[in-house]
Design a protein around this motif. Structure first.
Motif, PDB file in Angstrom:
ATOM      1  N   LEU A   8      21.188  -8.480   9.385  1.00 37.85           N
ATOM      2  CA  LEU A   8      21.290  -7.264   8.576  1.00 37.85           C
ATOM      3  C   LEU A   8      20.260  -6.217   8.990  1.00 37.85           C
ATOM      4  N   VAL A   9      19.047  -6.663   9.291  1.00 38.49           N
ATOM      5  CA  VAL A   9      18.016  -5.721   9.737  1.00 38.49           C
ATOM      6  C   VAL A   9      18.429  -5.082  11.060  1.00 38.49           C
ATOM      7  N   ALA A  10      18.912  -5.893  11.995  1.00 42.76           N
ATOM      8  CA  ALA A  10      19.311  -5.364  13.302  1.00 42.76           C
ATOM      9  C   ALA A  10      20.468  -4.370  13.174  1.00 42.76           C
ATOM     10  N   LEU A  11      21.509  -4.761  12.430  1.00 47.12           N
ATOM     11  CA  LEU A  11      22.660  -3.870  12.263  1.00 47.12           C
ATOM     12  C   LEU A  11      22.290  -2.607  11.490  1.00 47.12           C
ATOM     13  N   GLY A  12      21.497  -2.782  10.446  1.00 48.12           N
ATOM     14  CA  GLY A  12      21.113  -1.637   9.633  1.00 48.12           C
ATOM     15  C   GLY A  12      20.278  -0.620  10.399  1.00 48.12           C
ATOM     16  N   LEU A  13      19.297  -1.111  11.144  1.00 46.01           N
ATOM     17  CA  LEU A  13      18.444  -0.176  11.889  1.00 46.01           C
ATOM     18  C   LEU A  13      19.183   0.470  13.048  1.00 46.01           C
ATOM     19  N   ALA A  14      20.012  -0.313  13.744  1.00 49.44           N
ATOM     20  CA  ALA A  14      20.794   0.263  14.845  1.00 49.44           C
ATOM     21  C   ALA A  14      21.761   1.314  14.317  1.00 49.44           C
ATOM     22  N   GLY A  15      22.433   1.014  13.224  1.00 43.74           N
ATOM     23  CA  GLY A  15      23.348   1.977  12.635  1.00 43.74           C
ATOM     24  C   GLY A  15      22.627   3.204  12.111  1.00 43.74           C
ATOM     25  N   LEU A  17      19.831   4.483  13.263  1.00 49.07           N
ATOM     26  CA  LEU A  17      19.431   5.320  14.398  1.00 49.07           C
ATOM     27  C   LEU A  17      20.629   6.049  15.001  1.00 49.07           C
ATOM     28  N   LEU A  18      21.752   5.359  15.105  1.00 52.61           N
ATOM     29  CA  LEU A  18      22.955   5.997  15.629  1.00 52.61           C
ATOM     30  C   LEU A  18      23.417   7.119  14.706  1.00 52.61           C
ATOM     31  N   ALA A  19      23.463   6.851  13.410  1.00 53.89           N
ATOM     32  CA  ALA A  19      23.900   7.861  12.449  1.00 53.89           C
ATOM     33  C   ALA A  19      22.913   9.028  12.391  1.00 53.89           C
ATOM     34  N   SER A  20      21.641   8.772  12.635  1.00 56.45           N
ATOM     35  CA  SER A  20      20.653   9.846  12.632  1.00 56.45           C
ATOM     36  C   SER A  20      20.897  10.812  13.793  1.00 56.45           C
ATOM     37  N   ASP A  32      25.291  10.261   4.527  1.00 57.79           N
ATOM     38  CA  ASP A  32      25.467   9.178   3.557  1.00 57.79           C
ATOM     39  C   ASP A  32      25.478   7.819   4.248  1.00 57.79           C
ATOM     40  N   ALA A  33      26.150   7.739   5.379  1.00 59.43           N
ATOM     41  CA  ALA A  33      26.199   6.481   6.130  1.00 59.43           C
ATOM     42  C   ALA A  33      24.808   6.074   6.601  1.00 59.43           C
ATOM     43  N   ARG A  34      24.018   7.060   6.968  1.00 55.02           N
ATOM     44  CA  ARG A  34      22.661   6.772   7.448  1.00 55.02           C
ATOM     45  C   ARG A  34      21.845   6.075   6.370  1.00 55.02           C
ATOM     46  N   TRP A  35      21.902   6.580   5.137  1.00 61.68           N
ATOM     47  CA  TRP A  35      21.114   5.981   4.070  1.00 61.68           C
ATOM     48  C   TRP A  35      21.694   4.650   3.615  1.00 61.68           C
ATOM     49  N   ALA A  36      23.004   4.501   3.681  1.00 61.85           N
ATOM     50  CA  ALA A  36      23.615   3.206   3.350  1.00 61.85           C
ATOM     51  C   ALA A  36      23.192   2.146   4.358  1.00 61.85           C
TER      52      ALA A  36
END
Length: 57
Positions: A8-15, A17-20, A32-36
């Motif tokens: 979850l940490v890996a997917l959350g941080l990668a997502g 950064l991508l969404a940012s 919204d996706a970035r904060w989720a």
């Protein structure tokens, strides 16, 4: 639960950064996706720090 937390940490941080990087385009919901995704990463940290009771197998 620690493995799930790491995933979850890996997917959350990668997502996050991508969404940012993509969030500069207005009106596409990336903000919204970035904060989720950041919330998913925080949940992963909680699973790592507080893994729960060990399973008896």
């Amino acid at each position: 639960m620690r493995r799930v937390g790491l995933v979850l940490v890996a997917l959350g941080l990668a997502g996050f950064l991508l969404a940012s990087q993509v969030a500069s385009e207005p009106g596409r919901g990336w903000d919204d996706a970035r904060w989720a995704l950041l919330g998913i990463a925080v949940m992963g940290i909680v699973f790592i720090v507080l893994p729960g009771k060990p399973e008896n197998s």
